[in-house]
Design a protein around this motif. Structure first.
Motif, PDB file in Angstrom:
ATOM      1  N   UNK A   1       0.832  -1.207   0.000  1.00  0.00           N
ATOM      2  CA  UNK A   1       0.000   0.000   0.000  1.00  0.00           C
ATOM      3  C   UNK A   1       0.866   1.257   0.000  1.00  0.00           C
ATOM      4  N   UNK A   2       1.881   1.273   0.859  1.00  0.00           N
ATOM      5  CA  UNK A   2       2.695   2.484   0.991  1.00  0.00           C
ATOM      6  C   UNK A   2       3.687   2.650  -0.160  1.00  0.00           C
ATOM      7  N   UNK A   3       3.987   1.559  -0.831  1.00  0.00           N
ATOM      8  CA  UNK A   3       4.785   1.665  -2.059  1.00  0.00           C
ATOM      9  C   UNK A   3       3.934   2.359  -3.136  1.00  0.00           C
ATOM     10  N   UNK A   4       2.618   2.119  -3.094  1.00  0.00           N
ATOM     11  CA  UNK A   4       1.734   2.740  -4.093  1.00  0.00           C
ATOM     12  C   UNK A   4       1.484   4.218  -3.766  1.00  0.00           C
ATOM     13  N   UNK A   5       1.136   4.499  -2.502  1.00  0.00           N
ATOM     14  CA  UNK A   5       0.771   5.895  -2.163  1.00  0.00           C
ATOM     15  C   UNK A   5       1.991   6.799  -2.043  1.00  0.00           C
ATOM     16  N   UNK A   6       3.147   6.197  -1.764  1.00  0.00           N
ATOM     17  CA  UNK A   6       4.396   6.920  -1.497  1.00  0.00           C
ATOM     18  C   UNK A   6       4.291   7.803  -0.256  1.00  0.00           C
ATOM     19  N   UNK A   7       3.439   7.363   0.699  1.00  0.00           N
ATOM     20  CA  UNK A   7       3.305   8.103   1.956  1.00  0.00           C
ATOM     21  C   UNK A   7       3.447   7.122   3.133  1.00  0.00           C
ATOM     22  N   UNK A   8       4.526   7.263   3.911  1.00  0.00           N
ATOM     23  CA  UNK A   8       4.702   6.370   5.062  1.00  0.00           C
ATOM     24  C   UNK A   8       3.550   6.548   6.054  1.00  0.00           C
ATOM     25  N   UNK A   9       3.113   5.452   6.629  1.00  0.00           N
ATOM     26  CA  UNK A   9       2.034   5.517   7.631  1.00  0.00           C
ATOM     27  C   UNK A   9       0.643   5.569   7.029  1.00  0.00           C
ATOM     28  N   UNK A  10       0.573   5.571   5.701  1.00  0.00           N
ATOM     29  CA  UNK A  10      -0.740   5.752   5.065  1.00  0.00           C
ATOM     30  C   UNK A  10      -1.673   4.558   5.295  1.00  0.00           C
ATOM     31  N   UNK A  11      -1.113   3.361   5.377  1.00  0.00           N
ATOM     32  CA  UNK A  11      -1.990   2.195   5.516  1.00  0.00           C
ATOM     33  C   UNK A  11      -2.810   2.266   6.806  1.00  0.00           C
ATOM     34  N   UNK A  12      -2.125   2.512   7.927  1.00  0.00           N
ATOM     35  CA  UNK A  12      -2.859   2.566   9.201  1.00  0.00           C
ATOM     36  C   UNK A  12      -3.836   3.738   9.224  1.00  0.00           C
ATOM     37  N   UNK A  13      -3.452   4.854   8.622  1.00  0.00           N
ATOM     38  CA  UNK A  13      -4.351   6.020   8.595  1.00  0.00           C
ATOM     39  C   UNK A  13      -5.636   5.674   7.840  1.00  0.00           C
ATOM     40  N   UNK A  14      -5.502   4.995   6.715  1.00  0.00           N
ATOM     41  CA  UNK A  14      -6.674   4.694   5.886  1.00  0.00           C
ATOM     42  C   UNK A  14      -7.568   3.641   6.547  1.00  0.00           C
ATOM     43  N   UNK A  15      -6.948   2.613   7.106  1.00  0.00           N
ATOM     44  CA  UNK A  15      -7.762   1.596   7.799  1.00  0.00           C
ATOM     45  C   UNK A  15      -8.500   2.259   8.962  1.00  0.00           C
ATOM     46  N   UNK A  16      -7.828   3.165   9.681  1.00  0.00           N
ATOM     47  CA  UNK A  16      -8.489   3.906  10.760  1.00  0.00           C
ATOM     48  C   UNK A  16      -9.647   4.739  10.233  1.00  0.00           C
ATOM     49  N   UNK A  17      -9.451   5.344   9.085  1.00  0.00           N
ATOM     50  CA  UNK A  17     -10.501   6.157   8.466  1.00  0.00           C
ATOM     51  C   UNK A  17     -11.706   5.323   8.067  1.00  0.00           C
ATOM     52  N   UNK A  18     -11.441   4.150   7.509  1.00  0.00           N
ATOM     53  CA  UNK A  18     -12.532   3.241   7.094  1.00  0.00           C
ATOM     54  C   UNK A  18     -13.350   2.830   8.321  1.00  0.00           C
TER      55      UNK A  18
END
Ligand code: SAM
Length: 348
Positions: free
Chosen positions: A148-165
């Motif tokens: 996921x973070x290789x795609x978004x190029x933003x560290x920490x993005x996976x946990x942020x998005x799962x939290x958002x969902x």
């Protein structure tokens, strides 16, 4: 009190719109997608080059509101806010609150939805729900954090998005839909994991075939993971049962699992185009109408508004523009031309 809208009457014109806005191909156009910024806090590798920033100005929230109100006055019943990344936009919650007060030509509230990368959703889900938003779609292209973070190029993005969902689900922005674009040899190995994710997280995962709308040049027919392939691959792990469409203009083919728990959908604009049932029109963040993602021309609604056109004049302009909506796109055909704007600058 709800803001009311009077059905448009084009006095002195032979064009007589009713509560249904119909294009010249007989399609009812009821779905407006509005980009409220082309800024984005992710640089998804299949969408953006990583070097190009925003390209168009944001307009004032009141200006989007006036333009949306004009569309609703012609028969639009569903508004989806998008971007760029709409959660970056200051004034978003106020805009949603105003949109929730609008009524369609038949006197009903608008169907209000938002598409987001989910990065800021954890804190915004509750205020958006309270303002009157009905549903969110969150984009997510891997269920594995490092992919996921290789795609978004933003560290920490996976946990942020799962939290958002999870926050969206908790406040009742339901059903939460997840949009996933699969690219062969890149993240297609995530497909089975998404089926499990849909069931575990109680979300609807919708796979969207990759379209030639990226900033760079990645698209080839071979990189597209087709509807058929997705169904086959998931079906091998978890048998699928196709669900009937809920409406004629539904873009997704929907499936549940053999035990009836969970849902996935597949949107196949490339291998099974649905242009004949298209009900959409788009407004870009700088106020241009686009009648198709692949339009070669844009229609400057904002320019006319700034020049002082009245609401009836703008209604006429929108109505005539809708009549120019293209019959279909030409992805994969010889002579196909990419549109001048990529997805992030149009509004997905
Ligand atoms: N930032 C928001 C988000 O991430 O959902 C809204 C804008 S984004 C451009 C909207 C959707 O378009 C995302 O689900 C994204 O995956 C999808 N998208 C971007 N480029 C695409 C392409 N070339 N083909 C298909 N979908 C694409």
């Amino acid at each position: 009190m709800a803001a009311s809208l009077t059905p448009v009457s084009f006095a002195g014109s032979s064009e007589m719109p009713s509560a249904r806005l119909t294009d010249s191909h007989g399609r009812v156009i009821h779905d407006l997608r509005v980009s409220i910024t082309d800024r984005c806090n992710y640089k998804c590798v299949y969408c953006r080059t990583g070097e190009d920033g925003p390209q168009y100005p944001d307009l004032a929230i009141e200006e989007y509101l006036r333009m949306i109100r004009l569309f609703v006055g012609l028969g639009i019943t569903k508004v989806r806010l998008t971007g760029g990344e709409p959660l970056l936009r200051r004034g978003l919650v106020d805009l949603v609150q105003e949109l929730a007060r609008l009524r369609t030509l038949t006197g009903d509230p608008l169907d209000l939805a938002l598409t987001t990368n989910g990065h800021l959703l954890d804190s915004l889900a509750a205020p958006l729900k309270q303002a009157g938003l009905h549903r969110v779609t969150v984009s997510m292209d891997a269920v594995d954090a490092s992919t996921f973070e290789r795609i978004t190029r933003v560290p920490g993005s996976f946990n942020a998005v799962v939290g958002g969902i999870r926050a969206a689900r908790a406040v009742g922005l339901a059903p939460v839909k997840i949009n996933c674009v699969l690219l062969r040899g890149f993240n297609d190995e995530q497909v089975e994991g998404f089926a499990h994710f849909a069931r575990r997280e109680n979300v609807i995962v919708r796979f969207i075939e990759f379209m030639p709308l990226e900033e760079g040049r990645m698209w080839t027919p071979e990189i597209v993971v087709s509807l058929r392939e997705i169904v086959e691959r998931i079906g091998r792990v978890l048998p699928l049962v196709e669900l009937p469409p809920t409406e004629a203009s539904e873009t997704a083919r929907r499936y549940t699992f053999a035990d009836g728990v969970g849902e996935i959908g597949i949107i196949a604009p490339v291998t099974q185009a649905f242009c004949g049932a298209c009900s959409r029109v788009r407004l870009t963040s700088d106020g241009k109408i686009r009648t198709c993602l692949f339009s070669q021309v844009e229609h400057d609604l904002y320019g006319r508004m700034r020049a002082g056109a009245s609401d009836p004049e703008l209604h006429q302009y929108i109505y005539r523009t809708i009549q120019q909506k293209e019959a279909r796109h030409h992805i994969g055909e010889p002579g196909f031309l990419k549109p001048s704007r990529s997805m992030v600058h149009i509004g997905g």
